[in-house]
Design a protein around this motif. Structure first.
Motif, mmCIF file in Angstrom:
data_model
loop_
_atom_site.group_PDB
_atom_site.id
_atom_site.type_symbol
_atom_site.label_atom_id
_atom_site.label_comp_id
_atom_site.label_asym_id
_atom_site.label_seq_id
_atom_site.Cartn_x
_atom_site.Cartn_y
_atom_site.Cartn_z
ATOM 1 N N THR A 122 0.882 -1.055 0.126
ATOM 2 C CA THR A 122 -0.246 0.156 -0.001
ATOM 3 C C THR A 122 1.114 1.299 0.157
ATOM 4 O O THR A 122 1.853 1.765 0.601
ATOM 5 N N ARG A 156 -2.307 5.142 1.677
ATOM 6 C CA ARG A 156 -1.471 3.964 3.404
ATOM 7 C C ARG A 156 -1.494 5.568 4.387
ATOM 8 O O ARG A 156 -2.693 5.198 5.555
ATOM 9 N N ASP A 172 -4.412 -6.529 10.121
ATOM 10 C CA ASP A 172 -3.765 -6.193 8.015
ATOM 11 C C ASP A 172 -3.886 -7.796 7.625
ATOM 12 O O ASP A 172 -2.728 -8.470 8.305
ATOM 13 N N GLY A 176 -6.581 -5.140 2.808
ATOM 14 C CA GLY A 176 -5.925 -4.801 1.101
ATOM 15 C C GLY A 176 -5.894 -5.834 0.143
ATOM 16 O O GLY A 176 -4.966 -5.622 -0.645
ATOM 17 N N THR A 183 -9.077 -1.697 0.972
ATOM 18 C CA THR A 183 -9.068 -0.718 0.166
ATOM 19 C C THR A 183 -9.092 -2.230 -1.759
ATOM 20 O O THR A 183 -8.857 -3.041 -1.496
#
Length: 196
Positions: free
Chosen positions: A25, A30, A47, A116, A142
């Motif tokens: 990212t 970010r 994460d 992510g 994202t």
């Protein structure tokens, strides 16, 4: 090597991270992601699809008494995660090697989660997240494709998440060409955020 980031704001330069072929990212995206997460000092943060660990590292540096779980199944990315963890000397970061839905089940509860990368398992990840994200917790996702954006948005709505927001980020960076500077566009990134 200990890489110091002695600033209060988000957006550690990309060049500070040990890079390989694993996804990362990028700095400007970010910074927005971290703002949307609204981290508290004692939060437990997950994460998913951690890649090089750029989001995990940013979070670990902010969580003075909290903890970060970085989930990644690709071997090269896990190696880069380990290298960046050591380079930034973060002690509150634990790397979980495996598929996201399975690894999330091992965490009893958490306050924040960033997705992510889902590798085609978005709905399974959202199911596990819905079960373990604490009330009032935040999720940020994202997406680089419209299909992933659509799937994530529908998944959040179907699971009753509140305050759903979608932001589109288009970043261009200057590149010197002699006496001139050209602005080169990067891929548009969609950022979804919501509260449980």
């Amino acid at each position: 090597m200990n890489r110091q980031w002695n600033y209060a704001g988000f957006g550690i330069p990309d060049s500070y991270f040990i890079r390989g072929k694993a996804p990362m990212t990028k700095e400007e995206v970010r910074a927005v992601v971290m703002g949307k997460l609204r981290l508290g000092q004692e939060d437990i943060f997950v994460d998913v699809g951690a890649g090089t660990g750029s989001v995990s590292i940013e979070a670990a540096l902010k969580l003075s008494t909290g903890k970060v779980y970085a989930i990644e199944f690709k071997e090269e990315a896990c190696n880069l995660l380990e290298a960046n963890k050591a380079a930034f000397d973060v002690k509150n970061l634990e790397i979980l090697k495996g598929r996201a839905a399975e690894e999330i089940r091992k965490i009893k509860g958490f306050h924040r989660i960033f997705i992510g990368g889902s590798t085609g398992e978005m709905m399974e990840i959202l199911d596990e997240t819905g079960d373990r994200l604490l009330t009032g917790g935040r999720i940020v996702i994202t997406a680089v494709t419209i299909e992933t954006l659509h799937e994530a948005l529908q998944g959040l709505k179907a699971r009753g998440f509140q305050e759903i927001e979608v932001v589109s980020i288009g970043v261009s960076k200057g590149r010197s060409t002699g006496n001139y500077t050209l602005m080169e566009a990067q891929n548009t990134i969609y950022i979804l955020s919501a509260t449980k």
